[in-house]
Design a protein around this motif. Structure first.
Motif, PDB file in Angstrom:
ATOM      1  N   TRP A   1       7.505  -2.562   1.235  1.00  0.00           N
ATOM      2  CA  TRP A   1       6.841  -1.321   1.616  1.00  0.00           C
ATOM      3  C   TRP A   1       7.890  -0.206   1.607  1.00  0.00           C
ATOM      4  N   ILE A   2       7.563   0.912   0.962  1.00  0.00           N
ATOM      5  CA  ILE A   2       8.486   2.050   0.943  1.00  0.00           C
ATOM      6  C   ILE A   2       7.745   3.299   1.411  1.00  0.00           C
ATOM      7  N   PRO A   3       8.448   4.240   2.030  1.00  0.00           N
ATOM      8  CA  PRO A   3       7.801   5.473   2.493  1.00  0.00           C
ATOM      9  C   PRO A   3       7.328   6.331   1.316  1.00  0.00           C
ATOM     10  N   TYR A   4       6.147   6.890   1.456  1.00  0.00           N
ATOM     11  CA  TYR A   4       5.672   7.879   0.496  1.00  0.00           C
ATOM     12  C   TYR A   4       5.991   9.245   1.095  1.00  0.00           C
ATOM     13  N   VAL A   5       6.880   9.960   0.451  1.00  0.00           N
ATOM     14  CA  VAL A   5       7.354  11.233   1.000  1.00  0.00           C
ATOM     15  C   VAL A   5       6.450  12.382   0.574  1.00  0.00           C
ATOM     16  N   ASN A   6       6.274  12.538  -0.723  1.00  0.00           N
ATOM     17  CA  ASN A   6       5.412  13.587  -1.273  1.00  0.00           C
ATOM     18  C   ASN A   6       5.063  13.210  -2.711  1.00  0.00           C
ATOM     19  N   LYS A   7       4.450  14.132  -3.438  1.00  0.00           N
ATOM     20  CA  LYS A   7       3.992  13.820  -4.784  1.00  0.00           C
ATOM     21  C   LYS A   7       5.124  13.529  -5.765  1.00  0.00           C
ATOM     22  N   SER A   8       6.372  13.820  -5.346  1.00  0.00           N
ATOM     23  CA  SER A   8       7.505  13.484  -6.206  1.00  0.00           C
ATOM     24  C   SER A   8       7.937  12.022  -6.050  1.00  0.00           C
ATOM     25  N   THR A   9       7.370  11.334  -5.054  1.00  0.00           N
ATOM     26  CA  THR A   9       7.681   9.916  -4.874  1.00  0.00           C
ATOM     27  C   THR A   9       7.208   9.114  -6.086  1.00  0.00           C
ATOM     28  N   SER A  10       8.110   8.326  -6.645  1.00  0.00           N
ATOM     29  CA  SER A  10       7.789   7.580  -7.857  1.00  0.00           C
ATOM     30  C   SER A  10       6.784   6.464  -7.571  1.00  0.00           C
ATOM     31  N   LEU A  11       5.822   6.337  -8.474  1.00  0.00           N
ATOM     32  CA  LEU A  11       4.842   5.256  -8.387  1.00  0.00           C
ATOM     33  C   LEU A  11       5.070   4.214  -9.483  1.00  0.00           C
ATOM     34  N   VAL A  12       6.258   4.240 -10.084  1.00  0.00           N
ATOM     35  CA  VAL A  12       6.549   3.341 -11.197  1.00  0.00           C
ATOM     36  C   VAL A  12       6.361   1.883 -10.803  1.00  0.00           C
ATOM     37  N   ASN A  13       6.893   1.490  -9.645  1.00  0.00           N
ATOM     38  CA  ASN A  13       6.798   0.090  -9.210  1.00  0.00           C
ATOM     39  C   ASN A  13       5.715  -0.132  -8.159  1.00  0.00           C
ATOM     40  N   ALA A  14       4.930   0.917  -7.882  1.00  0.00           N
ATOM     41  CA  ALA A  14       3.856   0.750  -6.903  1.00  0.00           C
ATOM     42  C   ALA A  14       2.816  -0.233  -7.438  1.00  0.00           C
ATOM     43  N   PHE A  15       2.340  -1.097  -6.566  1.00  0.00           N
ATOM     44  CA  PHE A  15       1.372  -2.108  -6.981  1.00  0.00           C
ATOM     45  C   PHE A  15       0.008  -1.460  -7.191  1.00  0.00           C
ATOM     46  N   VAL A  16      -0.509  -1.577  -8.405  1.00  0.00           N
ATOM     47  CA  VAL A  16      -1.835  -1.042  -8.723  1.00  0.00           C
ATOM     48  C   VAL A  16      -2.885  -2.003  -8.181  1.00  0.00           C
ATOM     49  N   ALA A  17      -3.639  -1.535  -7.188  1.00  0.00           N
ATOM     50  CA  ALA A  17      -4.563  -2.412  -6.477  1.00  0.00           C
ATOM     51  C   ALA A  17      -5.965  -2.407  -7.059  1.00  0.00           C
ATOM     52  N   GLY A  18      -6.256  -1.461  -7.936  1.00  0.00           N
ATOM     53  CA  GLY A  18      -7.594  -1.374  -8.507  1.00  0.00           C
ATOM     54  C   GLY A  18      -7.817   0.000  -9.096  1.00  0.00           C
ATOM     55  N   THR A  19      -9.062   0.394  -9.214  1.00  0.00           N
ATOM     56  CA  THR A  19      -9.401   1.695  -9.784  1.00  0.00           C
ATOM     57  C   THR A  19     -10.487   2.376  -8.964  1.00  0.00           C
ATOM     58  N   ASN A  20     -10.484   3.704  -8.995  1.00  0.00           N
ATOM     59  CA  ASN A  20     -11.526   4.465  -8.306  1.00  0.00           C
ATOM     60  C   ASN A  20     -12.736   4.636  -9.223  1.00  0.00           C
ATOM     61  N   SER A  21     -13.692   5.436  -8.798  1.00  0.00           N
ATOM     62  CA  SER A  21     -14.923   5.593  -9.575  1.00  0.00           C
ATOM     63  C   SER A  21     -14.699   6.295 -10.902  1.00  0.00           C
ATOM     64  N   GLN A  22     -13.520   6.940 -11.082  1.00  0.00           N
ATOM     65  CA  GLN A  22     -13.172   7.573 -12.355  1.00  0.00           C
ATOM     66  C   GLN A  22     -12.229   6.701 -13.186  1.00  0.00           C
ATOM     67  N   SER A  23     -12.108   5.428 -12.798  1.00  0.00           N
ATOM     68  CA  SER A  23     -11.255   4.452 -13.489  1.00  0.00           C
ATOM     69  C   SER A  23      -9.773   4.818 -13.427  1.00  0.00           C
ATOM     70  N   GLU A  24      -9.373   5.545 -12.393  1.00  0.00           N
ATOM     71  CA  GLU A  24      -7.970   5.886 -12.179  1.00  0.00           C
ATOM     72  C   GLU A  24      -7.381   4.936 -11.130  1.00  0.00           C
ATOM     73  N   SER A  25      -6.084   4.718 -11.212  1.00  0.00           N
ATOM     74  CA  SER A  25      -5.421   3.715 -10.370  1.00  0.00           C
ATOM     75  C   SER A  25      -5.417   4.096  -8.893  1.00  0.00           C
ATOM     76  N   ILE A  26      -5.630   3.092  -8.053  1.00  0.00           N
ATOM     77  CA  ILE A  26      -5.448   3.247  -6.614  1.00  0.00           C
ATOM     78  C   ILE A  26      -4.373   2.270  -6.161  1.00  0.00           C
ATOM     79  N   TYR A  27      -3.815   2.524  -4.966  1.00  0.00           N
ATOM     80  CA  TYR A  27      -2.672   1.754  -4.481  1.00  0.00           C
ATOM     81  C   TYR A  27      -2.899   1.312  -3.045  1.00  0.00           C
ATOM     82  N   VAL A  28      -2.122   0.313  -2.621  1.00  0.00           N
ATOM     83  CA  VAL A  28      -2.186  -0.179  -1.243  1.00  0.00           C
ATOM     84  C   VAL A  28      -1.232   0.654  -0.391  1.00  0.00           C
ATOM     85  N   CYS A  29      -1.719   1.140   0.721  1.00  0.00           N
ATOM     86  CA  CYS A  29      -0.869   1.886   1.661  1.00  0.00           C
ATOM     87  C   CYS A  29      -1.076   1.323   3.062  1.00  0.00           C
ATOM     88  N   ARG A  30      -0.220   1.724   3.982  1.00  0.00           N
ATOM     89  CA  ARG A  30      -0.405   1.342   5.385  1.00  0.00           C
ATOM     90  C   ARG A  30       0.155   2.438   6.276  1.00  0.00           C
TER      91      ARG A  30
END
Length: 228
Positions: free
Chosen positions: A75-104
């Motif tokens: 788990w890594i902190p998400y700071v702002n939109k400049s935070t890289s999502l390169v290694n973020a785990f793609v958990a699925g897709t939204n209704s527009q077929s775009e990637s969503i991620y797991v957060c806590r």
């Protein structure tokens, strides 16, 4: 030590068998049995010592020639939109077929909870981690995201009624300090990430402006092991 044990075994058998009154065939059988028992004792001790030695590693479990390696995601902190999502785990897709991620997030409840949820970077009007507690949904700006350099270490497994499969990844803690596993469900045309709440026998998701309960869902599990 092994020689002494084998010798002791031989002595006991020799005392038990009266060689002077035995035939040549009987003596041969007895001597062969003693040798076999001594060999088995020796092998047993060697195997036991080998397994104990191999299991001393804190990162790997080794049994003989087999080695099991465990690599956990982070788990890594998400700071702002400049935070890289390169290694973020793609958990699925939204209704527009775009990637969503797991957060806590650490909730602001009393007592606090650590809650898994959905991070949708392409959602309009908000950019945060959507979670649910109580009967409502909440968006947190300070949160963490799940990353895994090798996403194949994670797999979604189906389950029901608050249960979670073996290997389920813990994504949080309830107010009662129960583990909350990471759940996924398809609602309408999109996928949502939420929590498995074993105490309440359901999984819960933030959907729209409220909490959505589900009896059937998928659970994020670790399957990262290799034998070599």
């Amino acid at each position: 030590m092994l020689t002494l044990r084998a010798a002791s075994c031989y002595t006991l058998w020799a005392q038990y068998i009266n060689f002077s009154s035995s035939s040549t065939k009987q003596r041969s059988i007895a001597i062969g049995a003693i040798a076999l028992v001594s060999t088995l004792i020796t092998i047993g001790v060697v195997v036991t010592v080998n397994i104990k030695h191999k299991s001393s590693s804190t990162n790997n479990l080794e049994l003989g020639e087999f080695k099991i390696k465990f690599i956990e995601p982070q788990w890594i902190p998400y700071v702002n939109k400049s935070t890289s999502l390169v290694n973020a785990f793609v958990a699925g897709t939204n209704s527009q077929s775009e990637s969503i991620y797991v957060c806590r997030v650490n909730s602001n409840k009393t007592p606090p909870e650590l809650l898994p949820g959905t991070f949708d970077p392409d959602a309009l009007n908000f950019r945060g981690c959507r979670v649910t507690h109580g009967v409502g949904h909440y968006i947190y700006r300070n949160f963490e995201i799940l990353v895994a350099k090798n996403p194949s270490v994670l797999v979604w497994e189906s389950d029901t009624n608050g249960h979670a499969p073996i290997g389920a990844l813990s994504g949080g803690l309830s107010e009662f300090k129960d583990d909350l596993q990471i759940a996924r469900a398809e609602i309408d045309s999109g996928q949502y990430i939420g929590k498995v709440h074993g105490r309440q026998s359901k999984a819960y998701f933030a959907y729209g402006d409220r909490e959505r309960a589900a009896s059937s869902y998928q659970v994020l599990c670790l399957q990262d092991y290799s034998l070599g």
